[in-house]
Design a protein around this motif. Structure first.
Motif: not given
Length: 445
Positions: A101-104, A435-443
């Motif tokens: 999925r797209p993201g940071p 990593t996964v938390d930053y990506m999810a929180s950015a979403q």
């Protein structure tokens, strides 16, 4: 790191005591489902993680010589489907994995180089390697944990590849050479990687890094907002006098007396000319060379040392005052002096305060670990240059077995440095959770 990585003497005590720990915060939406995968799959990878570390430890390579290590990493990453760019800053690697999925873009860094140290640890995989360093043949050892850092990031890379469909962004891996600096003040490591495009293309939104530390027990993750490691600047002082007989000092200019006064003058800069309530600083003269006979006052004297600061303005001010102090003291004694700073100095590593606050709950969620706030360290780190380009967070991973006094453990850079291999799994899980938390929180923002 350039000097022995040893945090303040109270570091282990702080970790064992009631250090400030933030209250648990709900996991970001979309990340929580990955936590069981991280815990289970990282445990499954652990035997290979340890094997990688031992293999790299047994075959250490100095800065810009990490060809075997780099090739090992590149093969592994390509087998996992990463886009790999080799020979960045001589032997460095930049690898990219686009999630489902797209993201940071999250960058993760591991340093690869060893040190010119003769190993004194009695293990089957001890180093017997030798190499040429600054024109001399030396023994080589991973005495600062970089072998562990490489293995940790290799294992984390495999986790991300296994979770690729669920990843909400892009992972960029930075396997960096020459963190321990190069001979003759050559610019390398993080600065050269950036100059050669490490952040080009998929530019990171954040960068995370870690360092194994014998100053903390295994299972402890040390972090803090703001400066966490010091700037590291090596300097030389040249004093010019006029040679004469030791029995007739008035017939010449004594550079040893002038040099001695300069050493003492330097200490008044740190103690009397900077605001010690803002940030501490360390100014150490480590060598003083002059003369050839007891009855000759020589023509000159040479000194060298290191400056450690946590604030860029303070760093610039102290450098300026050192040269002015040396010149004026020398002039008062009839001589001349000049202070030269090597161009390969490291800036202080500063953890972005907002990013640190945002990711502290993620550190608390790492299975089998406890995150604590620790004091800043006086060691230097060129992770600082990555963190100057994008918000960064650098943490310490405890590597002294539980039950042992971490304050008495052999420090990083010791020939007897022997990190607990159980700390490697903590490192993998730390990078994965960040990593996964930053990506999810950015979403969610």
């Amino acid at each position: 790191m350039r000097v022995a990585f040893r945090c303040l003497p109270t570091l282990a005590a702080l970790a064992a005591a009631a250090c400030p720990v933030l209250a648990q915060t709900a996991a970001p939406s979309g990340a929580e489902s990955l936590y069981p995968l991280i815990e289970q799959r990282s445990k499954a990878i652990e035997p290979r993680l340890i094997a990688w570390r031992r293999d790299i430890h047994q075959h250490p390579e100095l800065g810009n010589q990490e060809k075997r290590t780099s090739a090992l990493v590149a093969r592994h990453l390509r087998s996992l489907g990463y886009e790999v760019k080799e020979n960045v800053a001589v032997t460095g690697l930049v690898a990219v994995l686009h999630g489902g999925r797209p993201g940071p873009v999250v960058a993760l860094r591991a340093d690869m180089d060893a040190l010119p140290v003769k190993e004194q640890v009695d293990v089957p995989f001890a180093s017997r390697s030798r190499a040429v360093w600054d024109g001399k043949e030396v023994d080589v050892m991973h005495a600062c944990g970089h072998d562990g850092h490489v293995a940790i990031l290799m294992a984390a890379a495999e986790l991300f590849a296994q979770m690729k469909p669920q990843l909400q962004g892009t992972v960029k891996l930075l396997f960096q050479p020459a963190e321990e600096k190069l001979p003759k003040a050559e610019i390398g490591g993080a600065r050269r990687m950036l100059a050669e495009g490490a952040f080009d293309g998929d530019k990171p939104d954040v960068v995370f890094g870690l360092h194994l530390s014998s100053g903390l027990n295994t299972g402890v993750i040390g972090y803090k907002a703001g400066p966490i490691t010091a700037s590291s600047d090596n300097f030389q002082v040249s004093v010019k006098g006029r040679q004469t007989h030791g029995s007739m000092p008035w017939a010449g200019v004594d550079p040893i007396v002038i040099g001695s006064e300069i050493v003492m003058g330097f200490q008044t800069i740190a103690s009397r000319q900077v605001n010690v309530t803002k940030e501490p600083s360390v100014l150490t003269v480590g060598t003083f060379n002059a003369g050839s006979r007891s009855n000759i006052i020589p023509d000159g004297a040479e000194m060298s040392g290191t400056l450690r600061t946590y604030d860029d303005q303070m760093r610039t001010f102290i450098m300026k005052r050192m040269d002015e102090t040396a010149q004026h003291i020398a002039l008062s004694g009839g001589g001349q002096a000049h202070v030269h700073f090597d161009e390969d100095g490291y800036a202080a590593t500063v953890n972005d305060p907002a990013l640190t606050a945002r990711m502290a709950p993620s550190l608390q969620r790492v299975p089998g670990a406890k995150a604590v706030v620790v004091p800043k360290a006086t060691a230097g780190e060129d992770f600082s240059f990555f963190a100057q380009k994008v918000p960064g967070l650098f943490v310490f991973i405890g590597a002294t077995p539980p039950g042992q006094d971490a304050d008495k453990a052999e420090p990083n850079h010791s020939p007897r440095f022997n990190p607990d291999e159980a700390s490697l799994l903590v490192g993998v899980r730390t990078l994965a959770h960040l990593t996964v938390d930053y990506m999810a929180s950015a979403q969610a923002r």
